[in-house]
Design a protein around this motif. Sequence first.
Motif, PDB file in Angstrom:
ATOM      1  N   LEU A   1      -5.880   4.083  -9.867  1.00 25.24           N
ATOM      2  CA  LEU A   1      -5.013   3.472  -8.868  1.00 25.24           C
ATOM      3  C   LEU A   1      -4.628   4.493  -7.791  1.00 25.24           C
ATOM      4  N   ASN A   2      -4.297   5.718  -8.242  1.00 29.03           N
ATOM      5  CA  ASN A   2      -3.963   6.773  -7.281  1.00 29.03           C
ATOM      6  C   ASN A   2      -5.117   7.050  -6.332  1.00 29.03           C
ATOM      7  N   ASN A   3      -6.317   7.116  -6.907  1.00 29.62           N
ATOM      8  CA  ASN A   3      -7.483   7.365  -6.065  1.00 29.62           C
ATOM      9  C   ASN A   3      -7.664   6.253  -5.038  1.00 29.62           C
ATOM     10  N   PHE A   4      -7.463   5.030  -5.503  1.00 31.66           N
ATOM     11  CA  PHE A   4      -7.607   3.884  -4.618  1.00 31.66           C
ATOM     12  C   PHE A   4      -6.613   3.998  -3.463  1.00 31.66           C
ATOM     13  N   ASN A   5      -5.384   4.334  -3.787  1.00 27.90           N
ATOM     14  CA  ASN A   5      -4.351   4.498  -2.774  1.00 27.90           C
ATOM     15  C   ASN A   5      -4.760   5.566  -1.750  1.00 27.90           C
ATOM     16  N   ALA A   6      -5.210   6.704  -2.284  1.00 25.03           N
ATOM     17  CA  ALA A   6      -5.586   7.804  -1.402  1.00 25.03           C
ATOM     18  C   ALA A   6      -6.727   7.386  -0.469  1.00 25.03           C
ATOM     19  N   GLU A   7      -7.685   6.647  -1.031  1.00 25.41           N
ATOM     20  CA  GLU A   7      -8.822   6.210  -0.214  1.00 25.41           C
ATOM     21  C   GLU A   7      -8.366   5.284   0.910  1.00 25.41           C
ATOM     22  N   LEU A   8      -7.476   4.359   0.560  1.00 22.91           N
ATOM     23  CA  LEU A   8      -6.971   3.430   1.562  1.00 22.91           C
ATOM     24  C   LEU A   8      -6.295   4.196   2.695  1.00 22.91           C
TER      25      LEU A   8
ATOM     26  N   ALA B   1     -11.074  -4.640   3.933  1.00 28.09           N
ATOM     27  CA  ALA B   1     -11.129  -5.752   2.967  1.00 28.09           C
ATOM     28  C   ALA B   1     -12.022  -5.455   1.762  1.00 28.09           C
ATOM     29  N   HIS B   2     -13.104  -4.690   1.939  1.00 29.97           N
ATOM     30  CA  HIS B   2     -14.028  -4.451   0.827  1.00 29.97           C
ATOM     31  C   HIS B   2     -13.417  -3.525  -0.230  1.00 29.97           C
ATOM     32  N   MET B   3     -12.436  -2.728   0.163  1.00 36.09           N
ATOM     33  CA  MET B   3     -11.966  -1.701  -0.773  1.00 36.09           C
ATOM     34  C   MET B   3     -11.224  -2.243  -2.003  1.00 36.09           C
ATOM     35  N   PRO B   4     -10.300  -3.177  -1.843  1.00 35.51           N
ATOM     36  CA  PRO B   4      -9.650  -3.698  -3.048  1.00 35.51           C
ATOM     37  C   PRO B   4     -10.644  -4.366  -3.996  1.00 35.51           C
ATOM     38  N   ALA B   5     -11.626  -5.065  -3.450  1.00 40.32           N
ATOM     39  CA  ALA B   5     -12.613  -5.734  -4.293  1.00 40.32           C
ATOM     40  C   ALA B   5     -13.425  -4.705  -5.077  1.00 40.32           C
ATOM     41  N   GLU B   6     -13.838  -3.655  -4.388  1.00 40.74           N
ATOM     42  CA  GLU B   6     -14.599  -2.611  -5.077  1.00 40.74           C
ATOM     43  C   GLU B   6     -13.775  -1.976  -6.190  1.00 40.74           C
TER      44      GLU B   6
ATOM     45  N   VAL C   1       1.679  -2.815   5.021  1.00 41.42           N
ATOM     46  CA  VAL C   1       0.567  -3.611   4.494  1.00 41.42           C
ATOM     47  C   VAL C   1      -0.134  -2.880   3.349  1.00 41.42           C
ATOM     48  N   LEU C   2      -0.444  -1.617   3.583  1.00 42.89           N
ATOM     49  CA  LEU C   2      -1.174  -0.856   2.557  1.00 42.89           C
ATOM     50  C   LEU C   2      -0.354  -0.738   1.281  1.00 42.89           C
ATOM     51  N   ARG C   3       0.912  -0.452   1.441  1.00 43.79           N
ATOM     52  CA  ARG C   3       1.769  -0.302   0.275  1.00 43.79           C
ATOM     53  C   ARG C   3       1.799  -1.613  -0.518  1.00 43.79           C
ATOM     54  N   ARG C   4       1.889  -2.714   0.219  1.00 41.81           N
ATOM     55  CA  ARG C   4       1.956  -4.017  -0.432  1.00 41.81           C
ATOM     56  C   ARG C   4       0.663  -4.274  -1.230  1.00 41.81           C
ATOM     57  N   LEU C   5      -0.472  -3.885  -0.633  1.00 37.28           N
ATOM     58  CA  LEU C   5      -1.758  -4.064  -1.320  1.00 37.28           C
ATOM     59  C   LEU C   5      -1.781  -3.296  -2.640  1.00 37.28           C
ATOM     60  N   VAL C   6      -1.454  -2.010  -2.553  1.00 34.97           N
ATOM     61  CA  VAL C   6      -1.531  -1.168  -3.749  1.00 34.97           C
ATOM     62  C   VAL C   6      -0.563  -1.670  -4.813  1.00 34.97           C
ATOM     63  N   ASP C   7       0.646  -1.991  -4.383  1.00 31.50           N
ATOM     64  CA  ASP C   7       1.635  -2.471  -5.352  1.00 31.50           C
ATOM     65  C   ASP C   7       1.160  -3.723  -6.066  1.00 31.50           C
ATOM     66  N   SER C   8       0.674  -4.689  -5.295  1.00 26.28           N
ATOM     67  CA  SER C   8       0.313  -5.935  -5.971  1.00 26.28           C
ATOM     68  C   SER C   8      -0.933  -5.760  -6.837  1.00 26.28           C
ATOM     69  N   MET C   9      -1.843  -4.878  -6.412  1.00 33.66           N
ATOM     70  CA  MET C   9      -3.003  -4.593  -7.270  1.00 33.66           C
ATOM     71  C   MET C   9      -2.529  -4.016  -8.599  1.00 33.66           C
ATOM     72  N   ALA C  10      -1.587  -3.109  -8.536  1.00 38.16           N
ATOM     73  CA  ALA C  10      -1.097  -2.457  -9.754  1.00 38.16           C
ATOM     74  C   ALA C  10      -0.511  -3.491 -10.704  1.00 38.16           C
ATOM     75  N   LEU C  11       0.325  -4.374 -10.171  1.00 38.80           N
ATOM     76  CA  LEU C  11       0.951  -5.372 -11.030  1.00 38.80           C
ATOM     77  C   LEU C  11      -0.080  -6.344 -11.587  1.00 38.80           C
ATOM     78  N   HIS C  12      -1.019  -6.726 -10.748  1.00 35.59           N
ATOM     79  CA  HIS C  12      -2.070  -7.636 -11.191  1.00 35.59           C
ATOM     80  C   HIS C  12      -2.857  -7.037 -12.360  1.00 35.59           C
TER      81      HIS C  12
END
Length: 682
Positions: free
Chosen positions: A406-413, A462-467, A599-610
Motif C-alpha cells: 500500500l505504501n508503495n502504491f501511495n508513493a507511486e501515485l 486510472a490504470h494504477m489502482p487497478a494494477e 483526490v489521491l488521499r481519498r483513493l489510497v484510503d478507500s483502497m486500504a479499507l476495501h
Amino acid sequence: MGPKKGSSSKSKDNNKVQIVVDDDQDSLAMVPSADQEQAVKAPIVISYNDRIRPLLDVVDRLRNLMVMKEGIQLPTIVVVGDQSSGKSSVLESLAGINLPRGQGICTRVPLVMRLQNHASDSDPEFYLEFNGKIVQTDEDHIANAIVLPTDEIAGQGKGISNNPLTLIVKKNGVPDLTMVDLPGITRVPVHGQPENIYEQIRDIIVEYIKPEESIILNVLSASVDFSTCESIKMSRQVDKTRDRTLAVVTKSDKAPEGLLEKVTADDVNIGLGYIYVRNRIGDESYDEARLEEARLFENHPLLSQIEKSIVGIPVLAQKLVHIQATIIARCLPETVRKISEKLNHNVTELNKLPRSLSSTAEALTAFMQIMGAAKESLRKILLRGEFDEYPDDRIMHCTARLAEKLNNFNAELQNSSQNYSTENFLMEEIRELEEAKGIGLPNFLPRAAFLTILQRRVKGIAHMPAEFMGQVWDYLEEIVVNVLMKSSDNYPQLQSSTRRAAHNLIAKMKEESFSWVMEIVEIEKLTDYTCVPEYMSDWTTLMNLQENFINEVFSEQKPEKVNLNYFGEVEVAHLRPYRQVIDQAYDMKMRMVTYWKVVLRRLVDSMALHLVFSVQNLVNKELEKEIVYELMGPNGGGIERLLDESPVVAAKREKLKRSISLLKEAKDVVSRIMDRIATNAD
Ligand code: GDP
Ligand code: MG
C-alpha cells in the motif's frame, strides 16, 4: 570392571555401547615364522582375538539385514583395483578357494566375501546368499556357482549391478574377514558392454569406498605405474587423508625389477602401507601357491631384499584382521547409535502420518480439522499479524507485506503526479479557459474548464489502482494456496479441489475489486467535492502569492523565470501575451493543486479499507463456502474422497513400517550380541 584389553563394556542403556580394543599389535600380530615351510602349513591366522569375532558377527548380521539401504554405513574392507590387477586372485589366496578369474570383466556385482575360521574337525562349508536365497556349493564349484546368481542380479551378458552377492566360506585356517570385491575399473567398453560402463563401475566403487567406515584395499599390479592407476585416483578422491587405504602389490614375480624402490618412493602416498604378494598361477593348488610365494620372497635376488613384515598372503591376512578389528571397534558404537536414532525418527514419522479414515463421520471430522487449521493460519497471518507458524518466511508475514504494498502504491501515485512542468507553466489552464469562453461576462471562473482538467488528470492515473489491486490479489492467491496445501498436506486427494476452489474464489473476488476500483475512479471524474478544511486553507495560502507573482511576470524587467515558492523557479516569458486570463489561470491551477492532493488521499484510503474488508470476507466467509461447494460439486468427488487413502501416503506408510521392522531387528541383533559379550566379559 575397568576397560581391560579387548573387552567391551556395556552401559545400562542399550543405545550406548562402548567397545575397547587394544591397539597394540601383540594380541594379533603373528610375525611370519622365519621358517617359511612352517608358515605355509600353519593356518593363516592361528590366534584370533575371540572378542572381536562376535563383533564381526554383529556387523555381518547387520549387513545381511541390509541396513545400508537405510543409510547406515558399516565398517567394511572394500577391494578395488583396475581390471586384471589381481583382485579376485588376492581374495582367492586369502580364502584358499577358486573364484572366476581371468580376462575381461568377471566380477559384475559386488561380491561380499565372508571368511570364517572353522574347527579343524568339521567339514568346510560354502554357500551363496543373494536376493533372499541361499545356494549351497562346494570348493570345486564356487567359480561356477557364482556365475548363475551374477546373471540373475546383473542380467546375462556384460552388464553390472550394485546389488551385492554374498559368498560365505567356513573353512579351517581362513582368517575371520569380511571383504567386498568390486568390478574392476575399465576405460574402454568391450564388445557387448554398455557405453557408459566406466561411469557405472565408478559409481558403484564410489558408493562403497566413500563412507568413512570403509577401508580401501587397493590392488595394484607390480608391472604398472601406480600413479596412473584409476583405482588410486578414485581412492584419493574419497580418502583425502589417505589413512584408510592399504595397497596390495600383486604379480611381484612378473616385475621384480625396481619394485622395492617403487614402493619406498611411495609417490602415491598410501597411508596404511604396502604388502607384496604372489598369487596362484595357472593350475597351481592353493598350498603350492603359498609355497611358491614363500620361496620367491626368500630366494629371489631382488625380492628377498624386501622386509619380511610386508610380504606374503599370511602377512596380508594378519594385517587385514587387525585393521578390521580396529575399524569395527571404532565404528560400531556410532553405528548402533545411528540405528537407534533412525528408528526413533521413523517411528515419529509414522505417527505423524494421518490415520486411514473409515467412516463419513471420520472424514468429515478430518475435513473440518483441515479447514479449521487453514482458517486459523490465514487469520493469524492476514488479519492479526501473528507469524509464529512462519517465523522466517517473510513472504508469509502478510499484514506487513500488504502495508508495504500500500505504501508503495501511495508513493507511486504521488510520483506520477509530480509532473508540474515548469516549462509550460499555466498553459494547460490558459488553453482550457480559452476553450470555455462563451458569450457572457469574463470574470466568472468556468467550472467546465476545471472539470476538464480534473478528468484528464484522473484518466492519467486510472490504470494504477487497478494494477495495484491485481498485484494484491495475485499475492493473496499465493498465500491462500500455500496455507491450504500445507494444512491438507496429508490428504493429497483433497488438494486439487481445494486449490481449484481457492483459484476460482480469488478470481471472482479480484473481478469484484476491479469493478469497484473502476467505479471509484469514475466517481472522481464526475464532480469535485471535499469537506476537508485544508482544501480552503491551502488554496488561500497559495492565492496570497498571486498578486506578487503576476506583478513580477509583467514587470519592466521582463524576467525569464520567477520564483514561486511552492513550485520553485518557473518559466514565465510565454505568459506575457495572456494578461487577460492569467488571474483566472493562476486561480484554477491552485485549486487543482490543492484538490488533487485530496483526490489521491481519498483513493489510497478507500483502497486500504476495501482491501481489509475483502481479506476479512475471504477468510471468514467465502473460502470455506467455496471449498465445500467445490468438493461437493460434480468434479469434487465429495467428502468420501478422504476415505480412500492416497497411494502416496499408503506407500510412505508401508516404507516406514518396513524400515522400522528392519531397524528393530538390527537393534535386537546388536543388543543380543552385546549382552553376550558383556556376560562373557564379567
Ligand atoms: P581382477 O580382474 O582384478 O579380479 O584380476 P584377476 O584376479 O582375475 O587376475 C588377472 C590375471 O592376473 C589372472 O590371469 C591371474 O592369474 C593373474 N595374476 C593375478 N595375480 C598374479 C600374480 O601374483 N602373479 C602372476 N604371475 N599372475 C597373477
Ligand atoms: Mg575379478
